[in-house]
Design an enzyme around this catalytic site. Structure first.
Site, short mmCIF file in Angstrom:
data_model
loop_
_atom_site.label_atom_id
_atom_site.label_comp_id
_atom_site.label_asym_id
_atom_site.label_seq_id
_atom_site.Cartn_x
_atom_site.Cartn_y
_atom_site.Cartn_z
N TYR A 48 3.56 4.93 6.19
CA TYR A 48 4.03 3.45 6.51
C TYR A 48 4.98 3.66 7.88
O TYR A 48 5.15 2.72 8.70
CB TYR A 48 4.73 2.74 5.35
CG TYR A 48 4.18 2.56 4.28
CD1 TYR A 48 2.87 2.66 4.19
CD2 TYR A 48 4.53 2.03 3.12
CE1 TYR A 48 2.07 2.65 3.05
CE2 TYR A 48 4.12 1.93 2.13
CZ TYR A 48 2.91 2.05 1.89
OH TYR A 48 1.91 1.92 0.67
N HIS A 106 -0.10 10.38 -1.94
CA HIS A 106 -0.44 9.35 -1.55
C HIS A 106 -1.96 9.05 -1.88
O HIS A 106 -2.50 7.86 -2.31
CB HIS A 106 -0.58 8.85 -0.22
CG HIS A 106 -0.14 7.52 0.36
ND1 HIS A 106 0.56 7.12 1.56
CD2 HIS A 106 -0.64 6.51 -0.11
CE1 HIS A 106 0.45 5.81 1.46
NE2 HIS A 106 -0.37 5.35 0.48
#
Length: 273
Positions: A48, A106
């Site tokens: 992000y 992730h």
């Protein structure tokens, strides 16, 4: 805020705040507002590119660090053991934090087949005091089963895509059996089509709630932890106001049955991240 008990003895808020595509000073402001309103779980990730913004919002907050639950995630490019340890350290430096409450792998990236190595890095990083709880994101049951069999350590959390059109039933059943908390990214389905479903609109009218509040309440009642993102204070407030009513078991089942065969947006078997 209500809490779930994790299988490692720690606890996690039953509702979190997502930060995907929140960056820079705007992100700091939005996260500041969320913390001030009562959010205690802040979810971020290396991918992000906003760990610094999350850290700055935490620094700005009058809420003690020990009252916040901060998450970040290891990207696929750093799943090799040494790279994973280094990246966890860099994540902490970026956020100006001494530890993460939760750190996740992730994506499994099964074609690359390094997620077991990455998991060992998270296990050791926890021993080093860099992380309080460790988990995974977008992992299917077979991926988690391998982690458990090879290391003897069960993830505390599995964050997956989950919304009314994809309730991740198979994953939830496996997670519940192993006392893993299932966390929902895209809990309101980013396109928002689910909020126009007749059933959801009917329940919103019945309980005098918004469609989003109906969806989030359904998720908490199926033992799922949603992490919605909201940039406006009004939506942030509304998303918190879901613990003052309860859907009936029949209504919960009806919402779960909105599943669609093509409801999932991203496939963890092919997605790399």
């Amino acid at each position: 805020m209500k809490y779930f008990e994790l299988n490692d003895g720690n606890r996690i808020p039953q509702l979190g705040f997502g930060t995907y595509r929140l960056n820079g000073s705007h992100a700091v402001s939005v996260i500041d507002n969320a913390i001030n309103l009562g959010y205690r779980l802040i979810d971020s990730a290396v991918l992000y590119e906003n760990e610094g913004a999350v850290g700055r919002a935490i620094e700005n907050s009058s809420i003690g660090r020990d009252q916040l639950f901060v998450t970040s995630k290891l990207p696929g490019r750093h799943q090799a053991y040494k790279e994973a340890i280094t990246q966890i350290q860099e994540s902490l430096y970026s956020a100006h934090l001494d530890y993460y409450d939760l750190y996740l792998i992730h994506w499994p990236n099964p074609k690359k087949d390094q997620y077991l190595e990455a998991w060992q890095a998270l296990i050791d990083a926890k021993k080093f005091g860099l992380i309080r709880s460790i988990g995974v994101s977008n992992f299917e049951p077979e991926h988690i089963q391998r982690l458990i069999e090879e290391t003897g350590v069960t993830p505390a959390v599995n964050q997956v895509e989950l919304h009314p059109y994809w309730s991740s039933k198979k994953v939830r059943e496996f997670d519940d059996k192993h006392r893993i908390i299932t966390e929902a990214w895209s809990p309101l389905q980013r396109a928002g089509y689910a909020m126009k479903e007749d059933l959801i609109l009917q329940l919103a009218k019945k309980y005098n709630k918004t469609p989003a509040q109906i969806i989030l309440r359904w998720e908490t009642q199926i033992n799922v932890l949603p992490i919605p993102k909201a940039t406006s204070i009004a939506h942030q407030e509304a998303n918190l106001e879901i613990f003052d009513f309860e859907l009936t078991p029949k209504e919960v089942t009806a919402l779960t049955n909105l599943d669609k065969d093509d409801g999932r947006r991203l496939d963890p078997y092919t997605m790399e991240g």
